[in-house]
Write a protein that holds these residues in place. Structure first.
Motif, PDB file in Angstrom:
ATOM      1  N   GLU A  55     -13.285  -6.600   7.729  1.00  0.00           N
ATOM      2  CA  GLU A  55     -14.216  -6.563   6.581  1.00  0.00           C
ATOM      3  C   GLU A  55     -15.559  -5.595   7.472  1.00  0.00           C
ATOM      4  O   GLU A  55     -15.855  -4.842   7.336  1.00  0.00           O
ATOM      5  N   ALA A  56     -15.773  -6.472   8.644  1.00  0.00           N
ATOM      6  CA  ALA A  56     -16.375  -5.823   9.105  1.00  0.00           C
ATOM      7  C   ALA A  56     -16.998  -4.103   9.614  1.00  0.00           C
ATOM      8  O   ALA A  56     -17.451  -3.722  10.041  1.00  0.00           O
ATOM      9  N   ALA A  57     -15.646  -3.935  10.357  1.00  0.00           N
ATOM     10  CA  ALA A  57     -15.005  -2.513  10.262  1.00  0.00           C
ATOM     11  C   ALA A  57     -14.743  -1.827   9.206  1.00  0.00           C
ATOM     12  O   ALA A  57     -15.842  -0.435   9.684  1.00  0.00           O
ATOM     13  N   LEU A  65     -11.732   4.143   5.872  1.00  0.00           N
ATOM     14  CA  LEU A  65     -10.511   3.337   5.396  1.00  0.00           C
ATOM     15  C   LEU A  65     -10.292   2.835   6.810  1.00  0.00           C
ATOM     16  O   LEU A  65     -10.888   3.011   7.739  1.00  0.00           O
ATOM     17  N   VAL A  66      -9.544   1.192   6.438  1.00  0.00           N
ATOM     18  CA  VAL A  66      -8.866   0.558   7.568  1.00  0.00           C
ATOM     19  C   VAL A  66      -7.417   0.174   7.439  1.00  0.00           C
ATOM     20  O   VAL A  66      -7.714  -0.492   6.147  1.00  0.00           O
ATOM     21  N   LEU A  67      -6.399   0.500   8.054  1.00  0.00           N
ATOM     22  CA  LEU A  67      -5.452  -0.525   7.639  1.00  0.00           C
ATOM     23  C   LEU A  67      -4.382  -0.990   8.552  1.00  0.00           C
ATOM     24  O   LEU A  67      -4.354  -0.510   9.634  1.00  0.00           O
ATOM     25  N   ILE A 114      -2.171  -2.507  15.549  1.00  0.00           N
ATOM     26  CA  ILE A 114      -2.368  -3.235  14.911  1.00  0.00           C
ATOM     27  C   ILE A 114      -3.197  -2.588  13.244  1.00  0.00           C
ATOM     28  O   ILE A 114      -2.902  -3.595  12.601  1.00  0.00           O
ATOM     29  N   ALA A 115      -4.535  -1.554  13.914  1.00  0.00           N
ATOM     30  CA  ALA A 115      -5.332  -1.329  12.956  1.00  0.00           C
ATOM     31  C   ALA A 115      -5.535   0.378  13.116  1.00  0.00           C
ATOM     32  O   ALA A 115      -4.856   0.135  14.261  1.00  0.00           O
ATOM     33  N   ASP A 127     -16.561   2.029  17.067  1.00  0.00           N
ATOM     34  CA  ASP A 127     -17.216   1.916  17.060  1.00  0.00           C
ATOM     35  C   ASP A 127     -17.270   0.543  15.832  1.00  0.00           C
ATOM     36  O   ASP A 127     -17.201  -0.631  16.073  1.00  0.00           O
ATOM     37  N   ALA A 128     -16.510   1.413  14.993  1.00  0.00           N
ATOM     38  CA  ALA A 128     -15.808   0.322  14.013  1.00  0.00           C
ATOM     39  C   ALA A 128     -15.207  -0.973  14.763  1.00  0.00           C
ATOM     40  O   ALA A 128     -14.664  -2.072  13.890  1.00  0.00           O
ATOM     41  N   ALA A 129     -13.029  -0.418  15.434  1.00  0.00           N
ATOM     42  CA  ALA A 129     -13.471  -0.236  15.745  1.00  0.00           C
ATOM     43  C   ALA A 129     -13.157  -1.793  16.907  1.00  0.00           C
ATOM     44  O   ALA A 129     -12.679  -3.389  16.764  1.00  0.00           O
TER      45      ALA A 129
END
Length: 765
Positions: A55-57, A65-67, A114-115, A127-129
């Motif tokens: 969620e933070a990412a 998007l984060v998959l 993993i994502a 940075d989001a990762a």
């Protein structure tokens, strides 16, 4: 019409753009405004996933998007990757555990995806990762090349992926039992990184109805099939293209997780999405090569003729089956039985082991080097144990010219060959007669000198079918559409040159079109040294159909009988007319007459059999016993590639292949620690060969044209690597033998060689 090329050393036309920075690679052609993808990968080799907090990412600046596996499945994506298996010796199937596109519930190697984070910029995605919460319960890693240990997959008890065998075990055992001589040798083939110039990468576009994936691969049709399956799309809704590709070596032929995820990201966001691996990421995620151990045994009669060959190999598959892992391992090891030697009975077995390392598909120079390396190291060792000359032992056991066509121990039919002649030429080129003098000179300086031979034979074909289409364009140029894919081998030059040789069309007017599933209905891609042989076979058939189609039209224009008109690879000729129109003249007549049916010609051809390139590599090394430093002083190659279209390009490919083999033999090795962490994860720790590691490489050919194709060709793309590894290793072994070192394993780094010498000295005191 001649059935093979004119064999002229034409310079590569594509080099101008490559060397001036005008290549068009994936990263050069990504659509403007594309989003950036970054892959969050496992930091550990083996663990249960307890928490994956995204969620933070997802709320981070610039993130679209984060998959992960769950998000992909929610979108209807099939996250299971394609894999092939073989039959075990008991008739059961090899282990087939599911490999997810993104890790689900558990991670099984360092670097497993993993994502994937999709953002406006790469920095924002990175940075989001960093904000992803990843909690896990670590499990023991299994990095030993042996059964047992912590189980990676319930489908593979004891981490055994498959247990495959080939040959007549009972007859082989009986022959060994009655043999006059029995020689055993343990052959270690070290793991290497592919290290292509351009790391893997892709971008995807979605227009609401169709998907386009541009990927730096070795063909487009396998990727198209995999994407259609994963994303539940009809095949016609998927287009895959390969732009310029900066090296592949087999590694880029397979499917990888990132491509489907990038495609889904483009579909979900409605924006183009790009992903490019960096070098450290490539070290962790790309399929590697080699990583196996073989116990090789030879049985001889009283005259030192080989009567049986037996090999038991353990190979590392990494953490999962990949697209071709099991079949590649078993195919390449069956090649062990196919050497140039007349073996009466043979048996081999292969055990595949899952470990907590990334995939190993026996690539970089393709599969054949492993097989030839095992055979030629064992032949050399046998010669020393038996006290015979290594060259003489090979000559005694060569298949003789009058024995062709010859059915090998694995049931393949060698059509032609003259191994005695090729090796005789190799003696001259390598100045084997002068070696004793060079050895004495080295010894006068306190150095050790060794000479090593490798006589190899390859089995070339891959997919035997290929298509070719020739189109005459409105601007006067000609396009030839091909089903193979250049990764830097010079296809644009070779294919244009061959078509020019057969038609008289100037090569500068011919454009080679490749790597587009919308423009080319089907193709086998590039791999296994298949490209030139299968592609020119298809081109030859297309030209024959084209000339057959034009002949009645030209005869009518010339007002002559059709059966009096012929084509001589340049112009149409008939005794009934003094006109000699070229094919391009005929094309202009057809265009003016509205005969559009004559402006496009295509056909598909299937080769009936494999071709078998072979040759001799001779290496000389000098070793400093005080430091263990090994220097490659001399290197020569004599190959039988059959007829050549462009000798200069063939020589260049051999030079590059030799450099690969030398790199593995002298400097390269992938190292993991006991926790499955990659220690050689950059070029600071992984030693690629440098220019000063190589001498000038002598190259000569002795052609025995193949009867398996109309051109008399034999593939050559892998030949340099196939011969180089064993030739260099045998040279090092030759230098060390007199010092009591009878088991020398690659890579021959200074510390390793120094340790071998000192441990041998310790054993003598």
């Amino acid at each position: 019409m001649e059935k093979f090329g004119k064999s002229q050393p034409v310079k590569r036309v594509e080099d101008v753009r490559f060397l001036t920075g005008h290549g068009r690679y994936v990263d050069d052609i990504t659509p403007e405004g594309a989003l950036f993808a970054y892959v969050f990968r496992s930091p550990v080799a083996h663990a249960d996933i307890l928490l994956l907090g995204l969620e933070a990412a997802r709320g981070s600046e610039g993130v679209h998007l984060v998959l992960d596996a769950a998000a992909l499945e929610d979108a209807g994506v099939d996250i299971s990757m394609a894999a092939m298996t073989v039959k075990n010796r008991d008739g059961s199937d090899g282990a087939a555990p599911m490999r997810p596109i993104m890790a689900k519930d558990r991670v099984r190697f360092v670097g497993e995806p993993i994502a994937m984070v999709i953002a406006d910029t790469l920095d924002q995605a990175r940075d989001a990762a960093e904000l992803i919460e990843f909690d896990y319960k670590e499990r023991p890693a299994h990095v030993a090349l042996s059964v047992g240990g912590e189980e990676l997959h319930s489908e593979a008890p004891n981490n055994l992926a498959f247990d495959w065998a080939k040959g007549d075990e009972e007859a082989c055992d009986a022959t060994f039992a009655s043999a006059a001589h029995h020689v055993r040798f343990n052959v270690v083939d070290n793991r290497i990184i592919v290290s292509s110039m351009e790391p893997r990468g892709c971008f995807a576009e979605w227009d609401g109805k169709r998907l386009h994936l541009a990927v730096n691969g070795q063909g487009v049709w396998g990727q198209k099939k995999n994407l259609a399956s994963a994303l539940a799309l009809e095949p016609e809704a998927v287009r895959v293209t390969n732009p310029d590709v900066g090296g592949a070596f087999g590694m880029k032929a397979m499917n990888y997780p990132e491509y489907a995820v990038v495609a889904q990201a483009a579909r979900a966001t409605g924006r183009p999405v790009r992903w490019m691996s960096d070098r450290s990421e490539a070290f962790q995620s790309d399929n590697s090569g080699r990583d196996l151990v073989s116990l090789c045994e030879l049985a001889f009669d009283e005259t030192h003729r080989i009567t049986a060959y037996r090999v038991t190999t353990t190979c590392n598959l990494g953490a999962y089956n990949s697209q071709f892992a099991q079949p590649i391992q078993t195919e390449l090891f069956s090649k062990v039985l196919m050497g140039t030697y007349d073996v009466q009975t043979a048996f081999m077995s292969v055990k595949g082991i899952y470990t907590n390392t990334t995939q190993v598909d026996a690539y970089r120079g393709a599969g054949r080097p492993e097989a030839i390396y095992a055979l030629e190291r064992t032949m050399d060792h046998a010669a020393r144990v038996l006290g015979v000359d290594p060259w003489a032992l090979r000559r005694k056991n060569f298949i003789k010219p009058e024995q062709f066509p010859y059915v090998s121990a694995t049931g393949e039919t060698y059509d032609v060959g003259d191994f005695h002649h090729v090796l005789g030429r190799s003696d001259q080129e390598a100045d084997v007669g002068g070696f004793a003098k060079r050895k004495a000179e080295s010894e006068s300086r306190g150095m050790l000198r060794g000479i090593g031979l490798c006589y190899y034979i390859e089995s070339i074909l891959g997919d035997p079918s290929e298509g070719a289409k020739v189109s005459f364009n409105d601007d006067g140029t000609v396009s030839i559409f091909v089903g193979t894919q250049s990764n830097g081998q010079g296809h644009e030059t070779v294919y244009a040159q061959f078509l020019s040789d057969q038609t008289g069309i100037p090569a500068k007017m011919i454009h080679v079109i490749q790597g587009d599933s919308d423009l080319i209905e089907n193709g086998g891609g590039t791999g296994g040294s298949r490209s030139v042989t299968v592609q020119t076979n298809a081109t030859l058939l297309t030209v024959e159909k084209m000339i057959a189609a034009f002949t009645p039209f030209v005869a009518e224009k010339l007002a002559v009988e059709e059966d009096t008109l012929g084509f001589d690879d340049t112009v149409f000729r008939t005794e009934a007319s003094n006109q000699t129109p070229s094919l391009l003249d005929a094309v202009e007549w057809a265009r003016a007459a509205g005969r559009d049916d004559l402006l496009v010609h295509e056909s598909r051809a299937t080769l009936p059999a494999r071709s078998y390139p072979n040759g001799s590599h001779v290496a000389e090394v000098e070793i400093d016993p005080d430091t263990g430093g090994v220097r490659l002083e001399r290197y020569s190659v004599v190959d039988d590639f059959g007829n050549l279209i462009n000798p200069m390009l063939a020589e260049g490919q051999v030079h590059g292949g030799v450099a690969q083999g030398v790199g593995q033999a002298l400097t390269e090795q992938v190292i993991y620690d006991q926790q499955g962490q990659l220690l050689s994860a950059s070029f600071m720790d992984y030693a690629m060969p440098r220019a000063d590691d190589l001498p000038m490489i002598g190259f000569a050919t002795e052609a025995v044209p193949s009867t398996a194709n109309a051109m008399g060709m034999k593939g050559c793309g892998e030949a340099g690597t196939v011969g180089a590894i064993a030739a260099v290793a045998n040279a090092v072994q030759d230098a060390l033998w007199a010092k009591g070192v009878h088991q020398a394993d690659m890579p021959f780094t200074p510390h390793r060689v120094w340790k071998m010498l000192n441990e041998s000295n310790d054993a003598d005191t």
